[in-house]
Scaffold this active site. Structure first.
Site, PDB file in Angstrom:
ATOM      1  N   SER A 117      71.786  25.622  54.910  1.00 18.41           N
ATOM      2  CA  SER A 117      70.627  25.422  54.028  1.00 18.41           C
ATOM      3  C   SER A 117      69.375  25.904  54.743  1.00 18.41           C
ATOM      4  O   SER A 117      69.021  25.378  55.806  1.00 18.41           O
ATOM      5  CB  SER A 117      70.470  23.944  53.680  1.00 18.41           C
ATOM      6  OG  SER A 117      69.172  23.717  53.183  1.00 18.41           O
ATOM      7  N   MET A 123      75.696  14.934  46.333  1.00 16.52           N
ATOM      8  CA  MET A 123      74.627  14.725  47.314  1.00 16.52           C
ATOM      9  C   MET A 123      75.028  13.570  48.228  1.00 16.52           C
ATOM     10  O   MET A 123      75.328  12.468  47.751  1.00 16.52           O
ATOM     11  CB  MET A 123      73.300  14.379  46.607  1.00 16.52           C
ATOM     12  CG  MET A 123      72.645  15.513  45.844  1.00 16.52           C
ATOM     13  SD  MET A 123      72.309  16.997  46.818  1.00 16.52           S
ATOM     14  CE  MET A 123      71.264  16.378  48.145  1.00 16.52           C
ATOM     15  N   PHE A 147      64.658  16.151  51.131  1.00 15.43           N
ATOM     16  CA  PHE A 147      64.301  16.460  52.516  1.00 15.43           C
ATOM     17  C   PHE A 147      65.538  16.787  53.346  1.00 15.43           C
ATOM     18  O   PHE A 147      66.613  16.252  53.089  1.00 15.43           O
ATOM     19  CB  PHE A 147      63.588  15.253  53.153  1.00 15.43           C
ATOM     20  CG  PHE A 147      62.374  14.830  52.378  1.00 15.43           C
ATOM     21  CD1 PHE A 147      61.156  15.480  52.542  1.00 15.43           C
ATOM     22  CD2 PHE A 147      62.469  13.815  51.434  1.00 15.43           C
ATOM     23  CE1 PHE A 147      60.043  15.120  51.792  1.00 15.43           C
ATOM     24  CE2 PHE A 147      61.363  13.447  50.681  1.00 15.43           C
ATOM     25  CZ  PHE A 147      60.149  14.090  50.857  1.00 15.43           C
TER      26      PHE A 147
HETATM   27  C1  DX5 Z   1      68.264  18.020  50.481  1.00 18.62           C
HETATM   28  C2  DX5 Z   1      68.802  19.414  50.350  1.00 18.62           C
HETATM   29  C3  DX5 Z   1      69.733  19.825  51.416  1.00 18.62           C
HETATM   30  C4  DX5 Z   1      69.155  19.818  52.802  1.00 18.62           C
HETATM   31  C5  DX5 Z   1      70.238  19.368  53.734  1.00 18.62           C
HETATM   32  O1  DX5 Z   1      67.631  17.655  49.308  1.00 18.62           O
HETATM   33  O2  DX5 Z   1      69.471  19.573  49.120  1.00 18.62           O
HETATM   34  O3  DX5 Z   1      70.332  21.084  51.133  1.00 18.62           O
HETATM   35  O4  DX5 Z   1      68.705  21.059  53.246  1.00 18.62           O
HETATM   36  O5  DX5 Z   1      69.683  19.254  54.985  1.00 18.62           O
HETATM   37  P1  DX5 Z   1      70.439  18.534  56.169  1.00 18.62           P
HETATM   38  O6  DX5 Z   1      71.720  19.259  56.402  1.00 18.62           O
HETATM   39  O7  DX5 Z   1      69.479  18.599  57.296  1.00 18.62           O
HETATM   40  O8  DX5 Z   1      70.688  17.093  55.719  1.00 18.62           O
END
Ligand code: DX5
Ligand code: ZN
Length: 218
Positions: free
Chosen positions: A7, A134, A140
Site C-alpha cells: 500500500s 479490513m 490510516f
Molecule cells: C487503511 C488502508 C490500508 C493501509 C494499510 O485504511 O486501507 O491500505 O495502507 O497500512 P498498514 O499496512 O500500515 O496497516
C-alpha cells in the site's frame, strides 16, 4: 498463490514513482483513496492514479474509501485502475455500483469495515472478483491488526467456496510477518501491507520474506 499488494499510503508521496520501483516484485500496487468523509483522512485522487499507471506495469488495486463511490467509477477506470474496490458501507446501491465497475472493464471488489457483518455481501458475492476484509478501521496506515477479524476471514472464505468461483480474499491493515501467517491460515490470498513494507529500507526484501512466510503456512 498468495499475492502481495504493497500500500503506497506509507510511501513517500513526493517520490511515488521511485517508491513503486522499490517494490518491483509486488503482484499489485494498492492505492488508498480517501475523501475526508467516509474516513477522517484525505489522500490522493484521479491524477495520481493516472500518473502511477504511466510509471508502472504492476496492476493498480484501487481501494476507494469515499462516500457514494458510484460517482467516480468510470473516472477511476479511465485513470488506469485494474481492480476497483468499494465499501459496502459507502454505497447506497451496491449492486449497481459493482455492475458499473464491471461495465467499466475493471475487476470488482467489495470491502467490509471491521464492524460490518459478512451477511451484507451475501447477495452480491457472486458478482465480485475480490472481497476485502479490513483488519483495521480504515483511514490510516500503521495501525494494529484486529484479531477478532480472523473468524470473519474464515466465514468469508466459506462463502467464497460456496459460490464455486475464483474470488480473491484480500486483507488490509496491520499486515506484517506475524499477522500475514494468521490471515493466510484463515483463508486470505491477497495481502495488503503498507508500513511494514514501505517503512523498511529494503521494501522488496520484505515482500520476498512475506512470500516465504506464506509458503510455509501450507
Ligand atoms: C487503511 C488502508 C490500508 C493501509 C494499510 O485504511 O486501507 O491500505 O495502507 O497500512 P498498514 O499496512 O500500515 O496497516
Ligand atoms: Zn487499503
Amino acid at each position: 498463490m498468495i499475492k502481495i499488494a504493497p500500500s503506497i499510503l506509507s510511501a513517500d508521496f513526493a517520490n511515488l514513482a521511485e517508491s513503486v520501483k522499490k517494490v518491483g516484485s509486488a503482484d499489485l500496487i494498492h492505492v488508498d483513496i480517501m475523501d475526508g468523509h467516509f474516513v477522517p483522512n484525505i489522500t490522493i485522487g484521479l491524477p495520481v492514479v493516472n500518473s502511477l499507471k504511466q510509471s508502472t506495469c504492476i496492476p493498480l488495486d484501487v481501494h476507494l474509501m469515499i462516500e457514494k463511490p458510484d460517482r467516480y467509477i468510470q473516472a477511476f477506470a479511465e485513470a488506469g485502475s485494474s481492480i476497483i474496490t468499494v465499501h459496502v458501507e459507502a454505497s447506497h446501491h451496491l449492486h449497481r455500483t459493482i455492475k458499473a465497475i464491471r461495465d467499466a472493464r475493471c475487476l470488482s471488489g467489495v470491502a467490509l469495515c471491521p464492524a460490518t457483518p459478512v451477511v451484507m455481501i451475501e447477495h452480491v458475492i457472486d458478482m465480485v472478483d475480490l472481497v476485502l476484509i479490513m483488519t483495521v478501521n480504515p483511514g490510516f496506515g500503521g495501525q494494529s491488526f484486529i484479531p477478532e477479524m480472523v473468524p470473519k476471514i474464515k466465514k468469508v472464505k466459506e462463502m467464497i467456496q460456496k459460490t464455486g468461483k475464483d474470488i480473491a480474499l484480500e486483507v488490509d491493515g496491520g499486515i506484517n510477518d506475524t499477522t500475514a501467517a494468521v490471515a493466510v491460515k484463515a483463508g486470505a490470498n491477497v495481502l495488503v501491507s503498507g508500513s511494514h513494507i514501505f517503512k523498511s529500507d529494503v521494501p522488496d526484501e520484505k515482500i520476498q520474506h512475506l512470500r516465504r512466510i506464506c509458503a510455509s503456512v501450507f
